[in-house]
Design an enzyme around this catalytic site. Structure first.
Site, short mmCIF file in Angstrom:
data_model
loop_
_atom_site.label_atom_id
_atom_site.label_comp_id
_atom_site.label_asym_id
_atom_site.label_seq_id
_atom_site.Cartn_x
_atom_site.Cartn_y
_atom_site.Cartn_z
N ARG A 539 57.28 33.51 49.72
CA ARG A 539 56.19 33.48 50.68
C ARG A 539 56.01 32.09 51.29
NH1 ARG A 539 51.17 35.47 47.55
NH2 ARG A 539 50.43 35.71 49.68
N ASP A 669 50.80 30.33 43.84
CA ASP A 669 49.62 29.82 44.53
C ASP A 669 49.02 28.62 43.81
OD1 ASP A 669 48.90 31.36 42.41
OD2 ASP A 669 47.40 32.55 43.44
N ARG A 716 49.36 32.15 34.00
CA ARG A 716 48.74 31.21 34.93
C ARG A 716 48.36 29.91 34.21
NH1 ARG A 716 46.71 32.29 39.97
NH2 ARG A 716 47.04 34.36 40.82
#
Length: 761
Positions: A539, A669, A716
């Site tokens: 992305r 992200d 994460r």
């Protein structure tokens, strides 16, 4: 008339006779002494009245200039020529550019031999290179070569001195006379002269050296680096000591120095004279004679008092509380206190004549340091007193920028060296001095995309420009069903109705091919489908299909209204260097676990904006796939567009870090937020959202959704800690700010509000 002439002639003749008889001896003596005086001038100091003068030094001693142990200028010049046999080397004459044409700027480090000694500092240098994006394990691809032989300490009295370097490097088949090689060195020469002799012939190699003498430095070829200690951190490094609004420009002391005083030998003259400017009030100059094994043999009348005064002050306290710090030469031209002063925001006052300052090819030291003259020491106090407080503050701020950008770790020192060499390969695409000397710095301003400052999001205001008035929506589809779901159809419709939307790109990362064009919704803006590689980092690839400055990153299950998109984009245009978005997370330090924690709980702080719904800037870095369209549209004319953070993600970060992201779910992200925070030193911005964002988890087998969510959260957290370890510190910055429309939820008419739909449930 005749009589008058006769009398004048007789008077003139009589005068000459009298002068000859009574003054001839004096004339002869005058001529004699004239010869003696001329001879005396030629053989100064041959005093005729030596017995009347108090003897302070022998005439033979006065005839020698400076320390008698030092070599003459001719001897120094001969020593330099013996070390730098290729003193006329330039990149055009001693560097093979053809090696860099096929694979670009790649760096190869020689394999390390097991029995080869390696200092801690040189090990850090090699590690920095091997962790960089320029490293290649294949010598055939390399443009630049680094020796595995430790060349940092070339003082043959040192325990880390490596012998027989000449024989070893000549046996390397890749050596080629040093061509396309880079040699690092911190210490050269030894007692008593400390010449720049490295003990081996560097040939045509580039020399990255500390304490570089300007007469030995080959401009545009060699690189001057700072002297750093073995304890200098590998990466990250400590922050500078100047915090916002915490330290005034003027501090307790104006000018300070605390260090060794050499009693004899090279470098002793400057440090021995520092006591002349000490006043004990705002100028403090402290020296000690206590160094070396035989210091007591050479101590003078000041040593005892100096040693006592030296212990009265703490060095760190002086650095914290002084505006200017004297940085005199040591035995060599450079010293550790140069970097210490930079970190402490204590403006360096350099007293080291002939020192080629570190990275002077790129860094403008006139904005961060005062360059003095060793022979004009007494003028230093009046000089620094005349500097205006506004300029003092500017100097202090620049020291902090330079420390953080180029000197706080071995990684940054090595990478700065490599980037300077890379800039020389393509001068027309090299960084300007403006980029090197302003935030975010040369290491983060990649010149591959543009040399126009207005293309960078940091310099819009300075150059009177602004980002484009349209954005590109980039939707990532990863559904296991590999079909068009209702959420993605609604999202495409809402985004396409935005007055600022220029185009929509869908990154199709499913196993099956995307649906045919007839099944996609009809939109007023171009809709393009890009086939992905099924990697999380896809992305952030620099796709050439994107023709706008702004990118709205979206996940297929994100729910946004057109008003939310419009308002977020307007906010982003005011802060184009930051991430602006909706769902947020935060990080914290877990003292019990001694690691960083990640939380999605509602708190009063945020440090992460999820890229499931966020605006950010792009940065052109290369050609990516343009994609194939659901409905074909004419391609816009090619032009250079600023696509900032996508370029940093794919070009600045090494491949290993991107592989880490692809291996951990939902880590991409976090990496993007960490990267942007590392560049800007600023937090992201949260904007008003109508509905609370719910993080979606890929469809799982019934009964395993909870376990999958827990595993995702753990990944994460692991990602956050691994990124902090790679950067060497935690770049994320926390904020308590959220931006809403001006009349948001105010008790006024709905007709007066620009975004009334944001308040509807």
């Amino acid at each position: 008339m005749q009589t008058r002439k006769k009398y004048i002639f007789l008077t003139f003749l009589a005068s000459w006779l009298l002068l000859f008889f009574f003054g001839g001896d004096q004339l002869r003596r005058f001529g004699f002494f004239s010869k003696r005086k001329a001879e005396a001038r030629r053989n100064w100091p041959r005093w005729t009245d030596r017995s009347l003068l108090k003897s302070f030094a022998d005439p033979e001693e006065l005839q020698s200039d400076g320390d008698p142990s030092l070599p003459s200028p001719q001897a120094q010049r001969a020593a330099r020529l013996s070390v730098y046999k290729n003193s006329r080397c330039r990149m055009e004459t001693c560097f093979d550019f053809s090696r860099c044409e096929k694979h670009g700027f790649k760096v190869f480090t020689y394999p390390r031999e097991r029995d080869q000694p390696l200092s801690e500092s040189y090990g850090k240098i090699l590690t920095s290179i091997e962790r960089s994006r320029y490293y290649t394990p294949n010598p055939e691809e390399a443009c630049l070569f680094i020796l595995s032989i430790d060349t940092l300490d070339r003082d043959h009295l040192s325990g880390q001195y490596v012998r027989n370097v000449d024989e070893k490097i000549r046996s390397f088949p890749l050596w080629n006379g040093g061509r396309n090689h880079l040699i690092f060195n911190l210490y050269s020469g030894t007692w008593p002269n400390y010449t720049e002799d490295l003990g081996f012939d560097i040939g045509q190699a580039i020399l990255a050296k500390a304490s570089f003498y300007t007469k030995s430095f080959r401009p545009g070829f060699d690189i001057s680096i700072p002297l750093f200690s073995k304890d200098h951190p590998q990466r990250g490094g400590e922050r500078g000591w100047l915090y916002q609004d915490s330290i005034p420009p003027k501090k307790k002391y104006l000018l300070v120095f605390k260090g060794k005083r050499y009693l004899t030998g090279i470098g002793s003259g400057t440090r021995n004279a520092l006591h002349h400017i000490h006043n004990g009030k705002d100028i403090v100059s402290l020296t000690t004679c206590k160094h070396g094994k035989d210091w007591e043999k050479h101590k003078d009348v000041r040593c005892d008092k100096d040693n006592v005064d030296y212990e009265k002050f703490d060095y760190q306290e002086l650095l914290h509380n002084s505006t200017f710090c004297i940085v005199p030469r040591g035995r060599r031209l450079g010293s550790f206190r140069f970097l210490e002063a930079l970190q402490a925001a204590c403006i360096p006052v350099l007293l080291s004549d002939g020192w080629e300052l570190p990275f002077a090819e790129a860094i403008d030291w006139g904005k961060a340091a005062v360059v003095g003259n060793e022979r004009l020491l007494l003028q230093i106090p009046s000089t620094v007193r005349c500097i205006h407080p506004e300029r003092v503050l500017a100097f202090q701020q620049q020291t902090q920028f330079l420390w953080d950008a180029y000197f706080s770790s071995v990684d940054k020192i090595v990478h700065t060296t490599l980037e300077i060499i890379k800039d020389r390969l393509l001068p027309h695409r090299s960084r300007s001095r403006f980029l090197w000397n302003t935030l975010p710095g040369g290491l983060l301003a990649l010149p591959d995309f543009s040399t126009h400052l207005g293309d960078f999001p940091f310099y819009y205001l300075q150059h009177g420009s602004s980002p484009s008035e349209k954005f590109t929506a980039f939707i990532r589809a990863v559904s296991l069903a590999c079909s068009l779901s209702q959420p993605i159809l609604r999202l495409i419709q809402a985004v396409s109705e935005s007055q600022y939307c220029a185009q929509i790109l869908v990154l199709w990362s499913c196993e099956k091919p995307p649906p045919p064009s007839r099944k996609w919704p009809q939109t007023a803006v171009p809709l393009t489908i890009i086939q992905g590689r099924r990697k999380l980092s896809d992305r952030f690839f620099p796709y050439t299909a994107i023709q706008t400055d702004a990118v709205l990153s979206l996940d297929e299950h994100t729910s946004l209204s057109t008003s939310e998109v419009d308002f977020a984009f307007v906010v982003w245009r005011s802060f184009p260097e930051r991430i602006v978005g909706f769902p947020t997370r935060s990080h914290f330090w877990d003292a019990e676990q001694r690691r960083w924690g990640y939380t999605s709980k509602w708190t009063n702080e945020l440090s992460i904006v999820l890229t499931a719904a966020a605006f950010y800037h792009r940065y052109p870095a290369g050609e990516g796939p343009a994609g194939w369209g659901a409905r074909p549209h004419p391609a816009p004319p090619p032009r250079s567009l600023p696509r900032y953070y996508h370029s940093l993600f794919t070009e600045y970060l090494p491949a290993g870090l991107r592989e880490l992201v692809d291996g951990l779910a939902a880590c991409e992200d976090i990496l993007m937020n960490v990267l942007v925070a590392a560049v800007t030193k600023l937090p992201p911005i949260k904007v008003t959202q109508q509905k609370q964002h719910k993080e979606t988890v890929p469809q799982q087998v019934k009964g395993t959704a909870g376990a999958a969510g827990s595993r995702r959260f753990t990944q994460r957290q692991d990602c956050l800690n691994q990124l902090a370890d790679w950067f060497g510190y935690m770049p994320l910055v926390s904020s308590q700010l959220r931006l809403d429309p001006v009349l948001f939820k105010d008790q006024v008419s709905v007709l007066r509000k620009k975004y009334p739909r944001l308040e509807k449930p």
